[in-house]
Design a protein around this motif. Sequence first.
Motif, PDB file in Angstrom:
ATOM      1  N   ARG A 277       0.864  -1.188   0.000  1.00 29.61           N
ATOM      2  CA  ARG A 277       0.000   0.000   0.000  1.00 29.61           C
ATOM      3  C   ARG A 277       0.893   1.227   0.000  1.00 29.61           C
ATOM      4  NH1 ARG A 277      -2.585  -3.532   3.634  1.00 29.61           N
ATOM      5  NH2 ARG A 277      -1.303  -2.637   5.294  1.00 29.61           N
ATOM      6  N   GLU A 278       0.683   2.109  -0.954  1.00 29.05           N
ATOM      7  CA  GLU A 278       1.552   3.268  -1.085  1.00 29.05           C
ATOM      8  C   GLU A 278       1.465   4.225   0.092  1.00 29.05           C
ATOM      9  OE1 GLU A 278      -2.179   4.338  -3.506  1.00 29.05           O
ATOM     10  OE2 GLU A 278      -1.069   2.563  -2.876  1.00 29.05           O
ATOM     11  N   ALA A 279       0.349   4.193   0.828  1.00 24.30           N
ATOM     12  CA  ALA A 279       0.180   5.104   1.958  1.00 24.30           C
ATOM     13  C   ALA A 279       0.845   4.588   3.237  1.00 24.30           C
ATOM     14  CB  ALA A 279      -1.307   5.344   2.214  1.00 24.30           C
ATOM     15  N   ASP A 280       1.400   3.384   3.195  1.00 28.60           N
ATOM     16  CA  ASP A 280       2.064   2.841   4.388  1.00 28.60           C
ATOM     17  C   ASP A 280       3.367   3.579   4.655  1.00 28.60           C
ATOM     18  OD1 ASP A 280       0.167   0.963   4.964  1.00 28.60           O
ATOM     19  OD2 ASP A 280       1.212  -0.707   3.986  1.00 28.60           O
ATOM     20  N   PRO A 281       3.641   3.923   5.916  1.00 32.93           N
ATOM     21  CA  PRO A 281       4.960   4.469   6.246  1.00 32.93           C
ATOM     22  C   PRO A 281       6.037   3.437   5.931  1.00 32.93           C
ATOM     23  CG  PRO A 281       3.415   4.791   8.061  1.00 32.93           C
ATOM     24  CD  PRO A 281       2.753   3.849   7.090  1.00 32.93           C
ATOM     25  N   PHE A 282       7.153   3.914   5.397  1.00 37.06           N
ATOM     26  CA  PHE A 282       8.240   2.996   5.056  1.00 37.06           C
ATOM     27  C   PHE A 282       9.513   3.294   5.837  1.00 37.06           C
ATOM     28  CE2 PHE A 282      11.963   1.909   2.368  1.00 37.06           C
ATOM     29  CZ  PHE A 282      11.813   0.529   2.367  1.00 37.06           C
ATOM     30  N   TYR A 291      16.635  20.285  11.707  1.00 35.07           N
ATOM     31  CA  TYR A 291      15.570  19.739  10.878  1.00 35.07           C
ATOM     32  C   TYR A 291      14.702  18.693  11.565  1.00 35.07           C
ATOM     33  CZ  TYR A 291      17.964  22.217   7.188  1.00 35.07           C
ATOM     34  OH  TYR A 291      18.525  23.205   6.435  1.00 35.07           O
ATOM     35  N   GLY A 292      15.092  18.209  12.738  1.00 32.51           N
ATOM     36  CA  GLY A 292      14.220  17.304  13.486  1.00 32.51           C
ATOM     37  C   GLY A 292      14.121  15.922  12.870  1.00 32.51           C
ATOM     38  N   SER A 293      12.899  15.411  12.767  1.00 30.97           N
ATOM     39  CA  SER A 293      12.695  14.060  12.234  1.00 30.97           C
ATOM     40  C   SER A 293      11.397  14.019  11.445  1.00 30.97           C
ATOM     41  CB  SER A 293      12.657  13.030  13.364  1.00 30.97           C
ATOM     42  OG  SER A 293      11.581  13.294  14.244  1.00 30.97           O
ATOM     43  N   GLU A 294      11.217  12.968  10.670  1.00 32.95           N
ATOM     44  CA  GLU A 294       9.998  12.786   9.895  1.00 32.95           C
ATOM     45  C   GLU A 294       9.849  11.330   9.497  1.00 32.95           C
ATOM     46  OE1 GLU A 294       9.928  14.793   6.147  1.00 32.95           O
ATOM     47  OE2 GLU A 294      12.019  14.307   5.689  1.00 32.95           O
ATOM     48  N   THR A 295       8.619  10.933   9.261  1.00 37.03           N
ATOM     49  CA  THR A 295       8.304   9.594   8.764  1.00 37.03           C
ATOM     50  C   THR A 295       7.702   9.747   7.371  1.00 37.03           C
ATOM     51  OG1 THR A 295       7.879   8.756  10.986  1.00 37.03           O
ATOM     52  CG2 THR A 295       6.966   7.495   9.148  1.00 37.03           C
ATOM     53  N   LEU A 296       8.209   8.957   6.430  1.00 33.00           N
ATOM     54  CA  LEU A 296       7.764   9.068   5.040  1.00 33.00           C
ATOM     55  C   LEU A 296       7.103   7.779   4.582  1.00 33.00           C
ATOM     56  CD1 LEU A 296      10.815  10.854   3.372  1.00 33.00           C
ATOM     57  CD2 LEU A 296       8.707  11.876   4.207  1.00 33.00           C
ATOM     58  N   THR A 297       6.036   7.921   3.830  1.00 27.14           N
ATOM     59  CA  THR A 297       5.376   6.780   3.207  1.00 27.14           C
ATOM     60  C   THR A 297       6.069   6.432   1.895  1.00 27.14           C
ATOM     61  OG1 THR A 297       3.868   8.142   1.905  1.00 27.14           O
ATOM     62  CG2 THR A 297       3.172   7.564   4.154  1.00 27.14           C
ATOM     63  N   TYR A 298       5.722   5.273   1.359  1.00 30.07           N
ATOM     64  CA  TYR A 298       6.198   4.932   0.025  1.00 30.07           C
ATOM     65  C   TYR A 298       5.857   6.060  -0.957  1.00 30.07           C
ATOM     66  CZ  TYR A 298       7.140  -0.083   0.912  1.00 30.07           C
ATOM     67  OH  TYR A 298       7.648  -1.279   1.343  1.00 30.07           O
ATOM     68  N   TYR A 299       4.632   6.524  -0.901  1.00 34.78           N
ATOM     69  CA  TYR A 299       4.153   7.509  -1.873  1.00 34.78           C
ATOM     70  C   TYR A 299       4.971   8.797  -1.796  1.00 34.78           C
ATOM     71  CZ  TYR A 299       0.684  10.043  -4.695  1.00 34.78           C
ATOM     72  OH  TYR A 299       0.045  10.753  -5.679  1.00 34.78           O
ATOM     73  N   GLU A 313       2.500  12.833 -11.084  1.00 34.57           N
ATOM     74  CA  GLU A 313       2.106  11.896 -12.134  1.00 34.57           C
ATOM     75  C   GLU A 313       3.057  10.706 -12.177  1.00 34.57           C
ATOM     76  OE1 GLU A 313       1.813  11.735 -17.040  1.00 34.57           O
ATOM     77  OE2 GLU A 313       2.187  13.635 -16.008  1.00 34.57           O
ATOM     78  N   SER A 314       4.358  10.998 -12.057  1.00 33.63           N
ATOM     79  CA  SER A 314       5.356   9.942 -12.060  1.00 33.63           C
ATOM     80  C   SER A 314       5.149   8.987 -10.886  1.00 33.63           C
ATOM     81  CB  SER A 314       6.760  10.557 -11.991  1.00 33.63           C
ATOM     82  OG  SER A 314       7.743   9.569 -11.820  1.00 33.63           O
ATOM     83  N   ALA A 315       4.892   9.540  -9.689  1.00 31.11           N
ATOM     84  CA  ALA A 315       4.669   8.709  -8.503  1.00 31.11           C
ATOM     85  C   ALA A 315       3.437   7.831  -8.679  1.00 31.11           C
ATOM     86  CB  ALA A 315       4.521   9.599  -7.270  1.00 31.11           C
ATOM     87  N   ASN A 316       2.376   8.387  -9.236  1.00 26.34           N
ATOM     88  CA  ASN A 316       1.155   7.603  -9.446  1.00 26.34           C
ATOM     89  C   ASN A 316       1.394   6.456 -10.423  1.00 26.34           C
ATOM     90  OD1 ASN A 316      -0.345   9.224  -7.714  1.00 26.34           O
ATOM     91  ND2 ASN A 316      -0.982  10.624  -9.344  1.00 26.34           N
ATOM     92  N   GLU A 317       2.133   6.740 -11.495  1.00 30.32           N
ATOM     93  CA  GLU A 317       2.449   5.694 -12.464  1.00 30.32           C
ATOM     94  C   GLU A 317       3.296   4.594 -11.820  1.00 30.32           C
ATOM     95  OE1 GLU A 317       1.528   5.166 -15.504  1.00 30.32           O
ATOM     96  OE2 GLU A 317       0.457   7.014 -15.957  1.00 30.32           O
ATOM     97  N   LEU A 318       4.254   4.999 -11.006  1.00 29.53           N
ATOM     98  CA  LEU A 318       5.119   4.012 -10.370  1.00 29.53           C
ATOM     99  C   LEU A 318       4.326   3.130  -9.405  1.00 29.53           C
ATOM    100  CD1 LEU A 318       7.840   2.760  -9.834  1.00 29.53           C
ATOM    101  CD2 LEU A 318       8.365   4.629  -8.269  1.00 29.53           C
ATOM    102  N   VAL A 319       3.440   3.726  -8.628  1.00 27.56           N
ATOM    103  CA  VAL A 319       2.599   2.950  -7.717  1.00 27.56           C
ATOM    104  C   VAL A 319       1.780   1.920  -8.490  1.00 27.56           C
ATOM    105  CG1 VAL A 319       0.576   3.096  -6.209  1.00 27.56           C
ATOM    106  CG2 VAL A 319       2.508   4.652  -5.865  1.00 27.56           C
ATOM    107  N   ASN A 320       1.214   2.338  -9.603  1.00 25.61           N
ATOM    108  CA  ASN A 320       0.401   1.414 -10.408  1.00 25.61           C
ATOM    109  C   ASN A 320       1.230   0.233 -10.918  1.00 25.61           C
ATOM    110  OD1 ASN A 320      -1.902   2.963 -10.080  1.00 25.61           O
ATOM    111  ND2 ASN A 320      -1.584   4.131 -11.970  1.00 25.61           N
ATOM    112  N   VAL A 321       2.464   0.511 -11.356  1.00 21.94           N
ATOM    113  CA  VAL A 321       3.313  -0.560 -11.872  1.00 21.94           C
ATOM    114  C   VAL A 321       3.745  -1.498 -10.753  1.00 21.94           C
ATOM    115  CG1 VAL A 321       5.499  -1.088 -13.002  1.00 21.94           C
ATOM    116  CG2 VAL A 321       4.091   0.781 -13.842  1.00 21.94           C
ATOM    117  N   ILE A 322       4.060  -0.940  -9.588  1.00 18.35           N
ATOM    118  CA  ILE A 322       4.442  -1.795  -8.455  1.00 18.35           C
ATOM    119  C   ILE A 322       3.292  -2.728  -8.094  1.00 18.35           C
ATOM    120  CG2 ILE A 322       4.963  -1.800  -5.980  1.00 18.35           C
ATOM    121  CD1 ILE A 322       6.649   0.703  -6.429  1.00 18.35           C
TER     122      ILE A 322
END
Length: 493
Positions: A277-282, A291-299, A313-322
């Motif tokens: 799932r692209e919305a999952d934190p990775f 700069y502190g800290s941050e958690t990033l999702t796949y997306y 657009e590129s990210a959306n295409e990549l998610v679809n292919v994955i």
Amino acid sequence: MYTMLFSRLKVGNAAPLLASVLLLAAACKKENGGNESPSSNEKTNQWVIENMRDVYYWNTSIPQDRNLNFRSDPEDFFESILHPDDRFSWIQLAKDLEDNLSGVSTTVGLGIGLLQINQAGEVIISVRYALEDSPADEAGIERGDIITEINGRALTIENYQEVLEPYYGSSTFRVQLAHINENDQIVLDQEIDLTPVERFQEQAIHMDTVITTSGGKKVGYLFYNRFLNEQPNELLEAFDKFKSAGVSDLVLDLRYNGGGGIWIAAMMSGLIQANFREADPFIQYKYNSNYGSETLTYYQLFGGDSEKEEEVESANELVNVIKELNLNLPRVYILATNSSASASELVINNLRPFLSDANVVHIGETTVGKNEGSITIVDERKPPEIEWGIQPIIVKLADKNGYGDYPNGLQPQYIVDEWDYLPWSPIGSLDDPLLAKALGLIDPSMQPLAAKSMGTRAQTARALHAVKVPGFEDELNRPVPVDIGRPKKRFIR
């Protein structure tokens, strides 16, 4: 097939939080009341220090300016400001730095290991691999071959660094090839001249194939040697092959993989894991206090949070292919050794929360222990005034649950040391001890198949009294920091 469009990002491909980091140093300070123009070294070192005080993970440990020699050589200056715990930041001419990170080098295309074979201190070179279409490959050199001399000089434990200098140079040199005979003796073969080629492009994938076990299981095998953001198509094509073949298991061979880009590492992880799932934190990033800290999702890692429409657009295409090519695996077998670092370790560590610790099966040796990330900083003025580039550690890395405490490396569930078996079997061979272990776990009926061959190879290693030369690291396969920047290419299917 998958196509790409190039799109060079600004600020050295910095991560989202660092998108506003100023990488172009302010005007260089002048000494003597401004009456004297700064030297080239001073300009470079002033540029370096201003960037490092901003983004360097250990920025508060940098000495005050009055305690630094701004006239010194940039390499010496950079070394003088690094924290004692920093094993991986480096400075290099910008053009060479960017080539290095892209897998471009002057090389004959060999990966090597060194073995001391007796108490007298004699050393031999054992070939790990020959890169496809390289001078070494075209000369017929293969994994498991032995080199005993370079330019007529034998290697010893005292002189090997000097003897290896032509191997890392740009001029033609001669190697003496040899092999191990049935009596466990080293026998000389022919001599071969090798000429390094400039700007040779390494391919991240050395082998992708489907192995059918004796019990009928289809296993994908991927020998992946560098995480190169510039080569996503090849990775997608490999997983397309695995998906089309209906593989039930995957062996990911990272035994010599010194690292690379976070973007391609996240892409690989998404292609492997079950229920992507692209919305999952990775990943979690822990920067310095600026700069502190941050958690990033796949997306987010793929650029889905960008303000630029083409990157979204590129990210959306990549998610679809994955999602299309995802193997949906509950378990993965990863071959990793003490030459595996950086993004290799990241894949192991950051897949575990998705698959469980037990189901990310690490076979081999304890890894390097590089749980840190970096960005590439170059002078992007047109034309640039600074010819150097820096690759500083700016962040500590962790999985989505915050675990990233592996500075001493990740330990395997199954310890297998290929140095105990000589000569080394070809990549992908069922006689290879690491691959054989993985296949034996996947299909127990495979376990006896390689036992005789590996027993013979183990006997040979013992007969030669062969031991790995301590401290040697092939300069062409050094661990590199995880590049946390977004890709230099925009993905378009």
